[in-house]
Design an enzyme around this catalytic site. Sequence first.
Site, mmCIF file in Angstrom:
data_model
loop_
_atom_site.group_PDB
_atom_site.id
_atom_site.type_symbol
_atom_site.label_atom_id
_atom_site.label_comp_id
_atom_site.label_asym_id
_atom_site.label_seq_id
_atom_site.Cartn_x
_atom_site.Cartn_y
_atom_site.Cartn_z
ATOM 1 N N GLN A 11 -40.682 28.956 -31.680
ATOM 2 C CA GLN A 11 -42.010 28.222 -30.832
ATOM 3 C C GLN A 11 -40.556 28.031 -29.411
ATOM 4 O O GLN A 11 -40.113 27.207 -29.909
ATOM 5 C CB GLN A 11 -42.893 26.911 -31.161
ATOM 6 C CG GLN A 11 -43.159 26.072 -30.404
ATOM 7 C CD GLN A 11 -43.366 25.068 -31.121
ATOM 8 O OE1 GLN A 11 -43.225 24.420 -31.633
ATOM 9 N NE2 GLN A 11 -44.393 24.639 -30.403
ATOM 10 N N GLU A 53 -51.396 22.788 -35.477
ATOM 11 C CA GLU A 53 -50.234 22.741 -36.512
ATOM 12 C C GLU A 53 -50.745 21.740 -37.910
ATOM 13 O O GLU A 53 -51.625 20.857 -37.300
ATOM 14 C CB GLU A 53 -48.919 21.679 -35.711
ATOM 15 C CG GLU A 53 -47.865 21.429 -36.085
ATOM 16 C CD GLU A 53 -46.663 21.510 -34.767
ATOM 17 O OE1 GLU A 53 -45.352 21.471 -34.702
ATOM 18 O OE2 GLU A 53 -46.980 20.870 -33.357
ATOM 19 N N SER A 67 -42.760 13.074 -30.958
ATOM 20 C CA SER A 67 -42.229 11.744 -31.495
ATOM 21 C C SER A 67 -43.422 10.521 -32.064
ATOM 22 O O SER A 67 -44.252 10.048 -31.772
ATOM 23 C CB SER A 67 -41.502 10.863 -30.350
ATOM 24 O OG SER A 67 -41.566 10.875 -29.909
ATOM 25 N N ASN A 68 -42.440 9.627 -32.827
ATOM 26 C CA ASN A 68 -43.213 8.119 -32.960
ATOM 27 C C ASN A 68 -44.046 7.735 -32.112
ATOM 28 O O ASN A 68 -44.861 7.385 -31.998
ATOM 29 C CB ASN A 68 -42.894 7.626 -34.576
ATOM 30 C CG ASN A 68 -43.000 7.512 -35.275
ATOM 31 O OD1 ASN A 68 -43.414 9.104 -36.309
ATOM 32 N ND2 ASN A 68 -42.926 7.010 -36.606
ATOM 33 N N GLU A 69 -43.301 7.387 -30.983
ATOM 34 C CA GLU A 69 -43.294 6.801 -29.413
ATOM 35 C C GLU A 69 -44.341 7.763 -28.896
ATOM 36 O O GLU A 69 -45.701 6.753 -28.822
ATOM 37 C CB GLU A 69 -42.165 6.711 -28.900
ATOM 38 C CG GLU A 69 -41.330 5.568 -29.484
ATOM 39 C CD GLU A 69 -40.384 6.349 -30.491
ATOM 40 O OE1 GLU A 69 -40.209 7.745 -30.706
ATOM 41 O OE2 GLU A 69 -39.991 5.368 -31.147
HETATM 42 C C1 LIG Z 1 -35.726 19.765 -36.033
HETATM 43 C C2 LIG Z 1 -36.528 19.971 -34.977
HETATM 44 C C3 LIG Z 1 -37.490 21.115 -34.966
HETATM 45 C C4 LIG Z 1 -37.891 21.232 -33.619
HETATM 46 N N1 LIG Z 1 -38.483 22.434 -33.580
HETATM 47 C C5 LIG Z 1 -39.230 22.911 -31.975
HETATM 48 C C6 LIG Z 1 -39.210 23.886 -32.062
HETATM 49 O O1 LIG Z 1 -38.924 24.861 -33.052
HETATM 50 N N2 LIG Z 1 -39.504 24.597 -30.799
HETATM 51 C C7 LIG Z 1 -39.845 23.985 -29.878
HETATM 52 O O2 LIG Z 1 -40.212 24.056 -28.737
HETATM 53 N N3 LIG Z 1 -39.480 22.437 -30.020
HETATM 54 C C8 LIG Z 1 -39.031 22.126 -30.966
HETATM 55 N N4 LIG Z 1 -37.790 20.647 -31.341
HETATM 56 C C9 LIG Z 1 -37.801 20.316 -30.486
HETATM 57 C C10 LIG Z 1 -39.054 18.862 -30.452
HETATM 58 O O3 LIG Z 1 -40.417 19.445 -29.655
HETATM 59 C C11 LIG Z 1 -38.666 17.403 -29.587
HETATM 60 O O4 LIG Z 1 -37.392 17.216 -29.860
HETATM 61 C C12 LIG Z 1 -39.214 16.326 -29.016
HETATM 62 O O5 LIG Z 1 -40.728 16.996 -28.815
HETATM 63 C C13 LIG Z 1 -38.821 15.846 -28.393
HETATM 64 O O6 LIG Z 1 -38.064 15.801 -27.392
HETATM 65 P P1 LIG Z 1 -36.906 15.396 -26.144
HETATM 66 O O7 LIG Z 1 -35.970 15.894 -27.671
HETATM 67 O O8 LIG Z 1 -36.618 15.745 -25.421
HETATM 68 O O9 LIG Z 1 -37.040 14.091 -26.568
HETATM 69 P P2 LIG Z 1 -37.265 13.381 -25.628
HETATM 70 O O10 LIG Z 1 -38.782 13.401 -24.564
HETATM 71 O O11 LIG Z 1 -35.968 13.339 -24.306
HETATM 72 O O12 LIG Z 1 -37.604 11.375 -25.311
HETATM 73 C C14 LIG Z 1 -36.498 10.703 -26.282
HETATM 74 C C15 LIG Z 1 -36.766 9.836 -26.801
HETATM 75 O O13 LIG Z 1 -37.878 8.631 -25.943
HETATM 76 C C16 LIG Z 1 -38.746 8.451 -26.498
HETATM 77 N N5 LIG Z 1 -40.042 8.451 -25.620
HETATM 78 C C17 LIG Z 1 -40.188 9.897 -24.264
HETATM 79 N N6 LIG Z 1 -41.746 10.190 -23.790
HETATM 80 C C18 LIG Z 1 -41.762 8.626 -24.180
HETATM 81 C C19 LIG Z 1 -42.613 8.026 -23.765
HETATM 82 N N7 LIG Z 1 -43.568 8.224 -22.989
HETATM 83 N N8 LIG Z 1 -43.277 6.589 -23.682
HETATM 84 C C20 LIG Z 1 -42.653 6.409 -25.143
HETATM 85 N N9 LIG Z 1 -41.659 6.875 -25.685
HETATM 86 C C21 LIG Z 1 -40.817 8.084 -25.214
HETATM 87 C C22 LIG Z 1 -38.780 9.212 -27.701
HETATM 88 O O14 LIG Z 1 -40.050 9.219 -28.867
HETATM 89 C C23 LIG Z 1 -38.226 9.986 -28.121
HETATM 90 O O15 LIG Z 1 -36.983 8.223 -28.825
HETATM 91 C C24 LIG Z 1 -37.765 20.431 -32.457
HETATM 92 C C25 LIG Z 1 -37.286 18.639 -32.771
HETATM 93 C C26 LIG Z 1 -37.007 18.605 -34.247
HETATM 94 C C27 LIG Z 1 -35.674 17.410 -34.225
#
Ligand SMILES: Cc1cc2nc3c(=O)[nH]c(=O)nc-3n(C[C@H](O)[C@H](O)[C@H](O)COP(=O)(O)OP(=O)(O)OC[C@H]3O[C@@H](n4cnc5c(N)ncnc54)[C@H](O)[C@@H]3O)c2cc1C
Length: 385
Positions: free
Chosen positions: A127, A245, A367-369
């Site tokens: 993905q 999902e 994420s949980n948030e």
């Molecule tokens: C094990 C694993 C497998 C994954 N596999 C895939 C995959 O196969 N393909 C793919 O495309 N992606 C994948 N991901 C990525 C995953 O979808 C993202 O990590 C996720 O969407 C969070 O984005 P980010 O890491 O950029 O964090 P960010 O979006 O930068 O968030 C950072 C922090 O800010 C908080 N936050 C962000 N926005 C808000 C808001 N509006 N309000 C409150 N809090 C907020 C978040 O909760 C988090 O704590 C994977 C992630 C993991 C951990």
Amino acid sequence: MTADDAEFRAEVRAWLTEQLTGEFADVAGLGGEGREDEALDRRREWERRLGAGGWIGLGWPVEHGGRGASLAQQVIFHEEYARANGPGRLLHMSEQLVGPTILAFGSAEQKRRFLPGITAGETLWCQGYSEPGAGSDLAGVRTRAVREGDEYVLTGQKVWTSLAHVADWCFVLARTDPASARHTGLSYLLVPLDQPGIEVRPIKQITGTSEFNEVFFDGARTPVANRVGAEGDGWRVAMGTLGFERGVATLGQQIGFRRELDHVVALARRNGAFDEPELRDRLVRAWIGLRVLRYTAVSTLRSAGSSVSGLEASLSKLQWATWRRDLGELAVDVLGEDALTVGESYGLSPEQTLFLFSRADTIYGGSNEVQRNIVAERLLGLPRG
Ligand SMILES: Cc1cc2nc3c(=O)[nH]c(=O)nc-3n(C[C@H](O)[C@H](O)[C@H](O)COP(=O)(O)OP(=O)(O)OC[C@H]3O[C@@H](n4cnc5c(N)ncnc54)[C@H](O)[C@@H]3O)c2cc1C
């Protein structure tokens, strides 16, 4: 359960037992979260065996290689799979994400071309959504796909792409209109990974393994015919994928959780942690929490059908991810001071792996948030932040 369902359960159980105590006994229990690197080649063979047995895409229409199985039968399969200690599914994104997306949004030609590889257990998909600047805020996608004749040429970077290092194809959300912003001007492209212009770099995780990757596109190509949905309509298709999902896999997933909880309880009985009131209380709460997860999943599936979407998916994700993260913390607390050291060559105990990987449960798939935001705004009607 109907007589048909009972017969189906017996058939699934017999088949899985024969395979997983026979020719595929070596892969039973291998793989899965935090351990995706285990026995990769054999697990690909296992996927082909599942395909040959007709166990992939169970709920899909017969004309697309499925069995048209009922929701109850799909749940039965996942339950029996978990009970038989089947290996972590390598093709889960193929079967549960891109397959249903192609069925729902793809052209007749795309169905004919791509679905047989999935039901045969052959084609491993990954993905390509997240980018360094687009995670929770997926509309920030910057990977570009520029049309050149009958092809799109891709430039950009994806990140956290699970299994890209072993995948054949990637479903990519890319910006096809360079002047567009946010949710508009995006397209959903099916991109072969084995080509010049794509570099996959594994990311080393705290569990010591590399399951996800950075994927760099620099002039990679895919035919326009591999676009799912209309040009510029990629957001709608991408959201459709997220709606698929988990779904029917949820109940099977919970049997895996039960196995993990049983393991922690057995450890607590062995090492005396069970006699500590605070830990025993948390173990009991974990047990109750798992029952609640099960009842929620059953009622959600009953009301939502084979694909759980929207609010219910957010509530369920929030609930199980938090439960499992708490279980990870409980596991290392039960383990006690042994949790503070690692074995030779970074050898982690199952409790340490559970603790470290379960942190990711509250991040991926929303994420949980972010789930709390959805619940706050759409269920409780609170003002947008
Ligand atoms: C094990 C694993 C497998 C994954 N596999 C895939 C995959 O196969 N393909 C793919 O495309 N992606 C994948 N991901 C990525 C995953 O979808 C993202 O990590 C996720 O969407 C969070 O984005 P980010 O890491 O950029 O964090 P960010 O979006 O930068 O968030 C950072 C922090 O800010 C908080 N936050 C962000 N926005 C808000 C808001 N509006 N309000 C409150 N809090 C907020 C978040 O909760 C988090 O704590 C994977 C992630 C993991 C951990």
